[in-house]
Design a protein around this motif. Structure first.
Motif, PDB file in Angstrom:
ATOM      1  N   TYR A  18     -66.976 -52.169  42.585  1.00  0.00           N
ATOM      2  CA  TYR A  18     -65.580 -52.470  42.260  1.00  0.00           C
ATOM      3  C   TYR A  18     -65.361 -53.954  41.960  1.00  0.00           C
ATOM      4  O   TYR A  18     -64.511 -54.299  41.135  1.00  0.00           O
ATOM      5  N   GLN A  34     -56.904 -57.276  45.148  1.00  0.00           N
ATOM      6  CA  GLN A  34     -55.721 -56.523  44.714  1.00  0.00           C
ATOM      7  C   GLN A  34     -56.105 -55.459  43.678  1.00  0.00           C
ATOM      8  O   GLN A  34     -55.626 -54.332  43.726  1.00  0.00           O
ATOM      9  N   ARG A  35     -56.960 -55.833  42.735  1.00  0.00           N
ATOM     10  CA  ARG A  35     -57.383 -54.896  41.688  1.00  0.00           C
ATOM     11  C   ARG A  35     -58.174 -53.731  42.286  1.00  0.00           C
ATOM     12  O   ARG A  35     -57.966 -52.582  41.884  1.00  0.00           O
ATOM     13  N   GLN A  37     -57.862 -52.502  45.264  1.00  0.00           N
ATOM     14  CA  GLN A  37     -56.894 -51.619  45.925  1.00  0.00           C
ATOM     15  C   GLN A  37     -56.141 -50.765  44.908  1.00  0.00           C
ATOM     16  O   GLN A  37     -55.890 -49.580  45.145  1.00  0.00           O
ATOM     17  N   GLU A  38     -55.801 -51.356  43.762  1.00  0.00           N
ATOM     18  CA  GLU A  38     -55.137 -50.587  42.699  1.00  0.00           C
ATOM     19  C   GLU A  38     -56.042 -49.466  42.193  1.00  0.00           C
ATOM     20  O   GLU A  38     -55.611 -48.326  42.036  1.00  0.00           O
ATOM     21  N   LEU A  39     -57.308 -49.814  41.917  1.00  0.00           N
ATOM     22  CA  LEU A  39     -58.248 -48.832  41.364  1.00  0.00           C
ATOM     23  C   LEU A  39     -58.534 -47.687  42.328  1.00  0.00           C
ATOM     24  O   LEU A  39     -58.808 -46.569  41.896  1.00  0.00           O
ATOM     25  N   THR A  40     -58.475 -47.963  43.626  1.00  0.00           N
ATOM     26  CA  THR A  40     -58.826 -46.949  44.627  1.00  0.00           C
ATOM     27  C   THR A  40     -57.605 -46.387  45.347  1.00  0.00           C
ATOM     28  O   THR A  40     -57.746 -45.708  46.361  1.00  0.00           O
ATOM     29  N   ASP A  41     -56.424 -46.649  44.822  1.00  0.00           N
ATOM     30  CA  ASP A  41     -55.179 -46.216  45.467  1.00  0.00           C
ATOM     31  C   ASP A  41     -55.119 -46.633  46.938  1.00  0.00           C
ATOM     32  O   ASP A  41     -54.661 -45.892  47.799  1.00  0.00           O
ATOM     33  N   GLY A  42     -55.647 -47.821  47.221  1.00  0.00           N
ATOM     34  CA  GLY A  42     -55.598 -48.369  48.567  1.00  0.00           C
ATOM     35  C   GLY A  42     -56.678 -47.853  49.502  1.00  0.00           C
ATOM     36  O   GLY A  42     -56.716 -48.244  50.670  1.00  0.00           O
ATOM     37  N   ASP A  43     -57.562 -46.973  49.019  1.00  0.00           N
ATOM     38  CA  ASP A  43     -58.607 -46.414  49.885  1.00  0.00           C
ATOM     39  C   ASP A  43     -59.688 -47.422  50.236  1.00  0.00           C
ATOM     40  O   ASP A  43     -60.349 -47.293  51.258  1.00  0.00           O
TER      41      ASP A  43
END
Length: 105
Positions: A18, A34-35, A37-43
């Protein structure tokens, strides 16, 4: 790409994947986090130790490069070698999904 780079980065950790994916656009550490978290929907949340340790190692190995510093933030971007490594990892993941799909038949 030399054998050492291939051996160290393929397969790569989820965090490393990532981080490289995020650095297709110039970003600083917080922006990368931040990116991701966006790509993984916070996972996936990458802690500072993992983030800066990985960035340092990737920079030393030539997968990313420092571009500039602004307001005490260091910015990085993926290099051609980094793109090659990322592509290998994407191909490996696609192959895994293909095998899973065939197995579920």
């Amino acid at each position: 790409m030399n054998a050492h780079i291939r051996r160290v980065y393929v397969p790569m950790t989820e965090s490393a994947f990532y981080i490289l994916l995020s650095l297709q656009t110039e970003r600083h550490g917080y922006g990368i986090g931040q990116r991701v978290q966006e790509l993984t929907d916070g996972d996936l949340v990458i802690g500072p130790g993992t983030m800066y340790g990985t960035l340092s190692k990737m920079e030393k190995d030539g997968l990313i490069r420092f571009t500039r510093e602004s307001d005490k933030k260091k910015f990085y971007i993926i290099t051609e070698l980094g793109k090659e490594v990322l592509q290998l990892e994407k191909e490996r993941i696609r192959r895994l999904y293909k095998i899973i799909g065939e197995d579920e038949g």
